[in-house]
Design an enzyme around this catalytic site. Sequence first.
Site, PDB file in Angstrom:
ATOM      1  N   VAL A 152       4.432  -5.579  -4.664  1.00  0.00           N
ATOM      2  CA  VAL A 152       5.634  -5.667  -3.739  1.00  0.00           C
ATOM      3  C   VAL A 152       5.432  -7.116  -2.807  1.00  0.00           C
ATOM      4  O   VAL A 152       4.471  -7.405  -2.511  1.00  0.00           O
ATOM      5  CB  VAL A 152       5.479  -4.503  -2.731  1.00  0.00           C
ATOM      6  CG1 VAL A 152       6.536  -4.335  -1.665  1.00  0.00           C
ATOM      7  CG2 VAL A 152       5.441  -3.165  -3.293  1.00  0.00           C
ATOM      8  N   GLN A 187      -9.277  -6.395  -9.859  1.00  0.00           N
ATOM      9  CA  GLN A 187      -9.530  -4.984  -9.288  1.00  0.00           C
ATOM     10  C   GLN A 187      -8.928  -4.074 -10.674  1.00  0.00           C
ATOM     11  O   GLN A 187      -9.897  -3.070 -11.001  1.00  0.00           O
ATOM     12  CB  GLN A 187      -9.075  -4.616  -8.056  1.00  0.00           C
ATOM     13  CG  GLN A 187      -9.284  -3.286  -7.638  1.00  0.00           C
ATOM     14  CD  GLN A 187      -8.373  -2.628  -6.355  1.00  0.00           C
ATOM     15  OE1 GLN A 187      -7.098  -2.725  -6.695  1.00  0.00           O
ATOM     16  NE2 GLN A 187      -8.927  -2.417  -5.354  1.00  0.00           N
ATOM     17  N   HIS A 218       0.829  -1.163   0.163  1.00  0.00           N
ATOM     18  CA  HIS A 218      -0.027  -0.008   0.049  1.00  0.00           C
ATOM     19  C   HIS A 218       1.033   1.319   0.301  1.00  0.00           C
ATOM     20  O   HIS A 218       0.724   2.230  -0.635  1.00  0.00           O
ATOM     21  CB  HIS A 218      -0.847   0.175   1.413  1.00  0.00           C
ATOM     22  CG  HIS A 218      -1.970  -1.121   1.656  1.00  0.00           C
ATOM     23  ND1 HIS A 218      -1.728  -1.992   2.475  1.00  0.00           N
ATOM     24  CD2 HIS A 218      -2.820  -1.451   0.576  1.00  0.00           C
ATOM     25  CE1 HIS A 218      -2.739  -2.878   2.323  1.00  0.00           C
ATOM     26  NE2 HIS A 218      -3.349  -2.499   1.261  1.00  0.00           N
ATOM     27  N   GLN A 227      -0.560  -4.216  -9.206  1.00  0.00           N
ATOM     28  CA  GLN A 227      -0.933  -5.249 -10.085  1.00  0.00           C
ATOM     29  C   GLN A 227      -1.456  -6.315  -9.468  1.00  0.00           C
ATOM     30  O   GLN A 227      -1.951  -7.389 -10.055  1.00  0.00           O
ATOM     31  CB  GLN A 227       0.479  -5.448 -10.756  1.00  0.00           C
ATOM     32  CG  GLN A 227       0.320  -6.451 -12.041  1.00  0.00           C
ATOM     33  CD  GLN A 227       1.636  -7.062 -12.226  1.00  0.00           C
ATOM     34  OE1 GLN A 227       2.765  -6.313 -12.583  1.00  0.00           O
ATOM     35  NE2 GLN A 227       2.020  -8.255 -12.550  1.00  0.00           N
TER      36      GLN A 227
HETATM   37  P1  AMP Z   1      -6.653  -3.665  -0.419  1.00  0.00           P
HETATM   38  O1  AMP Z   1      -6.425  -3.118   0.757  1.00  0.00           O
HETATM   39  O2  AMP Z   1      -6.184  -5.137  -0.140  1.00  0.00           O
HETATM   40  O3  AMP Z   1      -7.867  -3.473  -1.140  1.00  0.00           O
HETATM   41  O4  AMP Z   1      -5.408  -3.162  -1.518  1.00  0.00           O
HETATM   42  C1  AMP Z   1      -5.519  -1.641  -1.741  1.00  0.00           C
HETATM   43  C2  AMP Z   1      -4.539  -1.549  -2.877  1.00  0.00           C
HETATM   44  O5  AMP Z   1      -3.367  -1.947  -2.779  1.00  0.00           O
HETATM   45  C3  AMP Z   1      -5.078  -2.163  -4.103  1.00  0.00           C
HETATM   46  O6  AMP Z   1      -4.824  -1.344  -5.502  1.00  0.00           O
HETATM   47  C4  AMP Z   1      -4.111  -3.521  -4.081  1.00  0.00           C
HETATM   48  O7  AMP Z   1      -3.670  -3.899  -5.464  1.00  0.00           O
HETATM   49  C5  AMP Z   1      -2.717  -2.772  -3.683  1.00  0.00           C
HETATM   50  N1  AMP Z   1      -1.844  -3.754  -3.104  1.00  0.00           N
HETATM   51  C6  AMP Z   1      -2.155  -4.786  -2.146  1.00  0.00           C
HETATM   52  N2  AMP Z   1      -1.374  -5.699  -1.813  1.00  0.00           N
HETATM   53  C7  AMP Z   1      -0.139  -5.028  -2.508  1.00  0.00           C
HETATM   54  C8  AMP Z   1       1.097  -5.547  -3.024  1.00  0.00           C
HETATM   55  N3  AMP Z   1       1.626  -6.675  -2.266  1.00  0.00           N
HETATM   56  N4  AMP Z   1       1.925  -4.905  -3.860  1.00  0.00           N
HETATM   57  C9  AMP Z   1       1.480  -3.631  -4.401  1.00  0.00           C
HETATM   58  N5  AMP Z   1       0.215  -3.264  -4.260  1.00  0.00           N
HETATM   59  C10 AMP Z   1      -0.745  -3.969  -3.488  1.00  0.00           C
END
Ligand code: AMP
Length: 289
Positions: A178, A155, A36, A150
């Site tokens: 990440v 999403q 994030h 990604q």
């Molecule tokens: P979430 O809180 O899981 O809904 O994720 C919020 C945003 O963070 C989304 O755009 C996810 O794709 C991104 N995100 C979650 N995990 C990762 C990660 N490991 N690397 C990069 N972006 C992430």
Amino acid sequence: MRIIHSLDEMTETARGWLAGGSVGFVPTMGYLHEGHITLVQAAHQECEISVVSIFVNPMQFEESDVLTHYPRDFSRDLQLLRSANVDVVFIPSAEEIYPAGFSTYVIPSGSLWAIQPTRGIGSRVYTRGVATIITKLFQLVRPDVAYCGQKNAHQVAIIRQLIHDLNIDVGLRILPTVRESDGLAMGSRNYFLTPAERQVASVVYRALLTGKALIDGNVRNSAEVEKAMKELLATEPLVILDYVKVCHLDTLSALDTIIPGTMLMIAASIGKVHLVDNIIWHGGANWQL
Ligand code: AMP
């Protein structure tokens, strides 16, 4: 850093953006980690104003159990966001987002709707929930650019389609996944993995690399790539496979033959944790995500 809870206050604040410059927006469900924060830092660097939302969206979960147990820690999240110099954090309540009488849904059709897994990330409930909440958040925050990882390919595909079909004037920046040092994609729910489960969880990434190595070695038959990935995943009994997919990154439609822009996707459960991950085969040095 300004913290906004009410929808009226968010709307009022967004009305004033025009004077302040470009607005970068990172929608999240909180329990923030480095994945994030990478998005947040990009928004901060590339836009004048950075906004992060934290909202565990009840509409995108089929099982109330998953929603109830979604990890939450607002004070830690706020501390991380403050350190990242975020300008505005928007934390709406479910009661205000979905008040009594709420009845309008955004439903992407076409391939995104037709090829859904029956449950979990990418299911019809998930797709409708993500499309609806993102549309609402875009209306409330009025960003110029939205930042997504990604990792959540569904999403990304949903938002891309939404922006295109509904003529939403928001740019989309997609940043690489990440990972932990062993390759496991960072995720808020990884926290629920037991030490034994955590140890085997990197097999998901290793399976993606196995598929990519075959493609790099000139294999063009998707079934062959899928089979090799499944075989590696099957070596870990703790992994309950949901699906392995060879698809195109834009439409997520299955591909019989590997072409540039092929995405290898895995969804699997380990213990209580549902993991998703993917890797893209660019097929050439000039490819842009
Ligand atoms: P979430 O809180 O899981 O809904 O994720 C919020 C945003 O963070 C989304 O755009 C996810 O794709 C991104 N995100 C979650 N995990 C990762 C990660 N490991 N690397 C990069 N972006 C992430």
